[in-house]
Design an enzyme around this catalytic site. Structure first.
Site, PDB file in Angstrom:
ATOM      1  N   CYS A  55       0.816  -1.084   0.008  1.00  0.00           N
ATOM      2  CA  CYS A  55      -0.053  -0.041  -0.037  1.00  0.00           C
ATOM      3  C   CYS A  55       0.715   1.254  -0.171  1.00  0.00           C
ATOM      4  O   CYS A  55       1.636   1.344   0.892  1.00  0.00           O
ATOM      5  CB  CYS A  55      -0.871  -0.002   1.155  1.00  0.00           C
ATOM      6  SG  CYS A  55      -1.619   1.493   1.620  1.00  0.00           S
ATOM      7  N   TRP A  88      -7.506  -6.998   4.693  1.00  0.00           N
ATOM      8  CA  TRP A  88      -5.988  -7.183   4.777  1.00  0.00           C
ATOM      9  C   TRP A  88      -5.945  -8.373   6.162  1.00  0.00           C
ATOM     10  O   TRP A  88      -6.374  -8.216   7.067  1.00  0.00           O
ATOM     11  CB  TRP A  88      -5.145  -6.081   5.426  1.00  0.00           C
ATOM     12  CG  TRP A  88      -5.003  -4.977   4.507  1.00  0.00           C
ATOM     13  CD1 TRP A  88      -5.800  -3.643   4.406  1.00  0.00           C
ATOM     14  CD2 TRP A  88      -4.289  -5.050   3.241  1.00  0.00           C
ATOM     15  NE1 TRP A  88      -5.283  -2.858   3.224  1.00  0.00           N
ATOM     16  CE2 TRP A  88      -4.548  -3.330   2.638  1.00  0.00           C
ATOM     17  CE3 TRP A  88      -3.403  -5.688   2.526  1.00  0.00           C
ATOM     18  CZ2 TRP A  88      -3.859  -2.946   1.532  1.00  0.00           C
ATOM     19  CZ3 TRP A  88      -2.675  -5.198   1.364  1.00  0.00           C
ATOM     20  CH2 TRP A  88      -2.956  -3.925   0.952  1.00  0.00           C
ATOM     21  N   ARG A 124     -13.793   1.814   5.656  1.00  0.00           N
ATOM     22  CA  ARG A 124     -13.361   0.769   5.240  1.00  0.00           C
ATOM     23  C   ARG A 124     -11.949   0.642   6.151  1.00  0.00           C
ATOM     24  O   ARG A 124     -11.719   1.333   6.822  1.00  0.00           O
ATOM     25  CB  ARG A 124     -12.720   1.160   3.902  1.00  0.00           C
ATOM     26  CG  ARG A 124     -13.864   1.216   2.656  1.00  0.00           C
ATOM     27  CD  ARG A 124     -13.322   1.359   1.286  1.00  0.00           C
ATOM     28  NE  ARG A 124     -12.796  -0.041   1.009  1.00  0.00           N
ATOM     29  CZ  ARG A 124     -13.301  -1.045   0.677  1.00  0.00           C
ATOM     30  NH1 ARG A 124     -14.740  -0.846   0.496  1.00  0.00           N
ATOM     31  NH2 ARG A 124     -13.042  -2.213   0.228  1.00  0.00           N
ATOM     32  N   GLU A 142      -4.901   8.064   9.130  1.00  0.00           N
ATOM     33  CA  GLU A 142      -4.677   8.921   7.767  1.00  0.00           C
ATOM     34  C   GLU A 142      -3.097   9.006   7.705  1.00  0.00           C
ATOM     35  O   GLU A 142      -2.524   9.938   8.417  1.00  0.00           O
ATOM     36  CB  GLU A 142      -5.398  10.204   8.057  1.00  0.00           C
ATOM     37  CG  GLU A 142      -5.148  11.313   6.992  1.00  0.00           C
ATOM     38  CD  GLU A 142      -5.138  10.862   5.682  1.00  0.00           C
ATOM     39  OE1 GLU A 142      -4.119  11.040   4.743  1.00  0.00           O
ATOM     40  OE2 GLU A 142      -6.146  10.471   5.108  1.00  0.00           O
TER      41      GLU A 142
END
Length: 319
Positions: A55, A88, A124, A142
């Site tokens: 990611c 994940w 999510r 974030e």
């Protein structure tokens, strides 16, 4: 453990594009900060970072953690790149090479951590997740905010050489913010808007601005090693994680194939390779096997047979 159906939050193949076929990314939900005198003070060993090597958002946090010498302050666990119907997975659910089990709770998937922190969570289940071991909750998910407080909040506990590294220096903030703004919209997220578009019109509305921004970045980087000023800043970190994935993944998988970085953008390509080969924080946090397997395996709506391409060879060219 929650028994409600959260598959629409964990299974990316159930993610919806808008009526016009365009992909809209939802904002992150956990937005607290590590700060002195705050609810989450900068204590060594208190926090745990959950990431995926695949990611780009999570890798931002890994790079800054390494640049600032915070390895002994914040532990890391890496998930498997096989993001399936439950999101994940940790190594206990999918023993992929380089993946870790969850050392804190033995969680099977990242979603378990979110539901532990907030049982009614309805967003999510993304990485990175910065977890507070003391309060047993998510501080922040974030990446753009996580890298800001990693940059400053532990400085008085770090050796002088690490403390003085400032990826968001005051005199360059305006310029960094301006670049981050359009790079995020058209490049970092632009590759996803291209790849997840479900109509020709939505795809072209994303891919054309993406390459216009790459052209713009190429001009900015002519004869320069860094995007802003004459120093490494968070603008470089935030762009790097997308550009290093561009030729191995986004060109083919996300149809971002107007040009490749290696053949179409000499200045951008040189900037990429100098960061990768010249700074361990960039190369050691980059795992091309996780990157390629994740994208080509985890989006069956784009690649239903889950065949992972062999090329490009090499993943990144030498300097």
């Amino acid at each position: 453990m929650s028994t409600r159906d959260v598959s629409h939050q964990s299974d990316i193949s159930k993610a919806r594009t808008d009526a016009d076929g365009s992909f809209k990314r939802k904002p992150s939900s956990f937005r607290n900060s590590i700060q002195k005198g705050g609810e989450f003070p900068p204590e060594k060993g208190r926090y745990h970072l959950y990431v995926s090597y695949a990611c780009p958002w999570a890798t931002r946090a890994l790079i800054v953690r390494k640049l600032k010498g915070l390895e002994e302050f914040i532990d890391v666990s890496v998930v498997s790149p096989h993001m399936g119907e439950h999101g994940w997975p940790f190594a206990t659910a999918d023993a992929f090479p380089g993946a870790d089990p969850d050392p804190l709770y033995g969680a099977q998937h990242v979603k378990d951590l979110y539901l532990r922190a907030k049982p009614d969570y309805d967003g999510r289940f993304t990485v990175p997740v910065l977890w507070d071991k003391k309060r047993e909750t998510i501080v922040n998910n974030e990446s753009s905010e996580i890298i800001r407080f990693l940059n400053t909040e532990f400085n008085d506990q770090l050796p002088a050489d690490k403390a003085k590294i400032d990826l968001y220096p005051e005199h360059l903030r305006k310029e960094i913010d301006e670049i981050n703004d359009w790079v995020y919209d058209t490049v970092n997220n632009g590759v996803y808007k291209s790849g997840f578009a479900s109509t020709q019109k939505a795809y072209e509305a994303a891919v054309i601005p993406l390459f216009e921004s790459l052209d713009r970045l190429e001009k900015i980087l002519q004869g320069k090693d860094y995007l802003v000023g004459n120093q490494l800043t968070e603008a470089d970190v935030r762009l790097f994680v997308t550009i290093v994935r561009f030729d191995p993944v986004y060109v083919g998988h996300f149809k971002c194939n107007i040009r490749t970085i290696r053949d179409g953008y000499p200045a951008l390509h040189l900037w990429l390779r100098k960061l990768y080969w010249g700074n361990d924080a960039f190369s050691s946090t980059c795992n091309f096997e996780h990157i390629k397997v994740h994208y080509y395996w985890s989006h069956p709506m784009i690649n239903p047979h889950r065949v992972v391409p062999v090329g490009p060879i090499p993943n990144i060219l030498p300097l």
